[in-house]
Design a protein around this motif. Structure first.
Motif, PDB file in Angstrom:
ATOM      1  N   LYS A  19      13.991   0.333 -13.459  1.00 16.79           N
ATOM      2  CA  LYS A  19      14.550   0.853 -14.709  1.00 16.79           C
ATOM      3  C   LYS A  19      15.394  -0.205 -15.422  1.00 16.79           C
ATOM      4  N   THR A  20      16.157  -0.968 -14.637  1.00 20.03           N
ATOM      5  CA  THR A  20      16.962  -2.036 -15.226  1.00 20.03           C
ATOM      6  C   THR A  20      16.075  -3.111 -15.840  1.00 20.03           C
ATOM      7  N   ILE A  21      15.032  -3.511 -15.126  1.00 15.52           N
ATOM      8  CA  ILE A  21      14.113  -4.531 -15.646  1.00 15.52           C
ATOM      9  C   ILE A  21      13.415  -4.021 -16.898  1.00 15.52           C
ATOM     10  N   SER A  22      13.061  -2.736 -16.915  1.00 15.24           N
ATOM     11  CA  SER A  22      12.437  -2.158 -18.103  1.00 15.24           C
ATOM     12  C   SER A  22      13.363  -2.251 -19.311  1.00 15.24           C
ATOM     13  N   ALA A  70      23.816  -8.328 -18.435  1.00 15.37           N
ATOM     14  CA  ALA A  70      25.243  -8.035 -18.335  1.00 15.37           C
ATOM     15  C   ALA A  70      25.598  -6.747 -19.067  1.00 15.37           C
ATOM     16  N   MET A  71      25.001  -6.537 -20.224  1.00 20.23           N
ATOM     17  CA  MET A  71      25.322  -5.360 -21.032  1.00 20.23           C
ATOM     18  C   MET A  71      24.685  -4.093 -20.472  1.00 20.23           C
ATOM     19  N   VAL A  72      23.545  -4.230 -19.788  1.00 23.91           N
ATOM     20  CA  VAL A  72      22.887  -3.057 -19.201  1.00 23.91           C
ATOM     21  C   VAL A  72      23.813  -2.356 -18.214  1.00 23.91           C
ATOM     22  N   GLY A 103      25.493  -4.410  -6.710  1.00 24.59           N
ATOM     23  CA  GLY A 103      25.977  -5.625  -7.359  1.00 24.59           C
ATOM     24  C   GLY A 103      25.172  -6.847  -6.940  1.00 24.59           C
ATOM     25  N   LEU A 104      24.859  -6.944  -5.643  1.00 23.99           N
ATOM     26  CA  LEU A 104      24.039  -8.057  -5.177  1.00 23.99           C
ATOM     27  C   LEU A 104      22.625  -7.983  -5.751  1.00 23.99           C
ATOM     28  N   ALA A 105      22.109  -6.765  -5.918  1.00 24.74           N
ATOM     29  CA  ALA A 105      20.785  -6.616  -6.533  1.00 24.74           C
ATOM     30  C   ALA A 105      20.805  -7.114  -7.979  1.00 24.74           C
ATOM     31  N   ALA A 160      19.332 -11.249 -11.800  1.00 18.33           N
ATOM     32  CA  ALA A 160      19.816 -12.194 -12.815  1.00 18.33           C
ATOM     33  C   ALA A 160      19.382 -13.618 -12.479  1.00 18.33           C
ATOM     34  N   ILE A 161      19.568 -14.023 -11.223  1.00 20.79           N
ATOM     35  CA  ILE A 161      19.182 -15.376 -10.816  1.00 20.79           C
ATOM     36  C   ILE A 161      17.673 -15.562 -10.937  1.00 20.79           C
ATOM     37  N   LEU A 162      16.933 -14.531 -10.538  1.00 14.89           N
ATOM     38  CA  LEU A 162      15.472 -14.604 -10.604  1.00 14.89           C
ATOM     39  C   LEU A 162      14.992 -14.786 -12.042  1.00 14.89           C
TER      40      LEU A 162
END
Length: 295
Positions: free
Chosen positions: A102-105, A232-234, A265-267, A272-274
């Protein structure tokens, strides 16, 4: 002297009257046009729902293959490919797969919107110094304003849900796309543009076939920054109902669930790094290609 003593009270009364006038005007606008705005953004809502269903409903092996293929196409590096697969496997192992999709979407949708809006504005800024002089202060305000402030007007107009969150994310993530598009086009070598003019290229042909291809590495840097700011805003937009990894973080904060907040948070950090490594690698390949082309 009496007037001077009463000045603070007078200023306070005028400020209070101004605030009241602005608030009343905004409430009137919201009541009059809020429903119309919701109807206007309905296609956007449907697209976001569709993208969520596609990512959440797609079997995880296919998602892993797509992520690995995208990482390889961007970087040609097995390290980034393995990191992408391992990150997504860990996300699934710790039970955060659906929230991550959902976040990636949301990130993908907001990035596409930022590109669709920011690219034309950046091109327009590169064409006119007057337009740049007008838009630059607006971008300065957008980049310096606290991210929570973006939530206020969209919530008052559209309520709580996916679309208000998406709009807030796009507004927050848009400035880098505009700035770096403008910068990339302005940095195109004038000799190349003169050569295009000599061959009789129209302004449209010069833009599509010369300026945008040469500015693409800089534009990709803007895409990279847009993705990072959208992510960051999501998390902050979870406060107004945006589903994803941000909601468990808020739940962990309010209920003191340390492990829940830590894992989510680690996810977020991993995603983000990916995304950062993939987009940066893609921009570097474009930069390398441009250098070879000039040789």
């Amino acid at each position: 002297m009496a007037w001077f003593d009463s000045f603070p009270q007078l200023a306070d009364d005028n400020l209070r009257a101004l605030k009241k006038t602005i608030d009343e005007a905004f409430r009137t606008f919201s009541r009059s046009y809020g429903a119309s705005l919701e109807t206007l953004f309905e296609p956007l809502k449907q697209f976001l729902i569709w993208s969520e269903r596609v990512l959440v409903g797609t079997p995880w092996p296919i998602i892993l293959l797509l992520a690995a293929g995208l990482a390889w196409a961007a970087s040609r590096s097995w390290k980034i490919v393995i990191a992408a697969v391992v990150t997504l496997c860990l996300v699934g192992y710790f039970g955060m797969w659906e929230d991550t999709m959902k976040t990636i979407s949301m990130i993908l949708t907001s990035t596409l919107m930022s590109i669709a809006i920011g690219l034309p504005i950046g091109i327009l800024m590169s064409r006119s110094n007057r337009v740049r002089a007008v838009i630059n202060p607006i971008l300065d305000v957008m980049q310096t304003m606290p991210s929570f402030v973006y939530l206020i007007p969209v919530v008052m107009l559209l309520g709580i849900g996916k679309v208000p969150g998406l709009i807030a994310v796009v507004v927050y993530a848009l400035p880098p796309m505009i700035r770096l598009t403008n910068l990339g086009i302005r940095e195109v070598d004038p000799d190349v543009l003169e050569a295009a003019d000599a061959f009789g290229a129209s302004r449209w042909q010069k833009l599509i076939k010369t300026e945008l291809p040469l500015a693409l590495p800089t534009i990709m840097a803007g895409v990279n920054q847009t993705i990072m700011m959208a992510l960051a805003m999501v998390v902050i937009a979870a406060m107004i109902g945006v589903q994803g990894l941000g909601q468990p973080v808020l739940k962990a904060i309010s209920n003191q669930y340390f492990t829940l907040g830590l894992f989510n948070g680690l996810a977020i950090v991993g995603i983000a790094i990916l995304l950062d490594r993939i987009s940066q690698a893609w921009g570097a390949r474009l930069q390398k290609h441009r250098g070879v082309k000039h040789v």
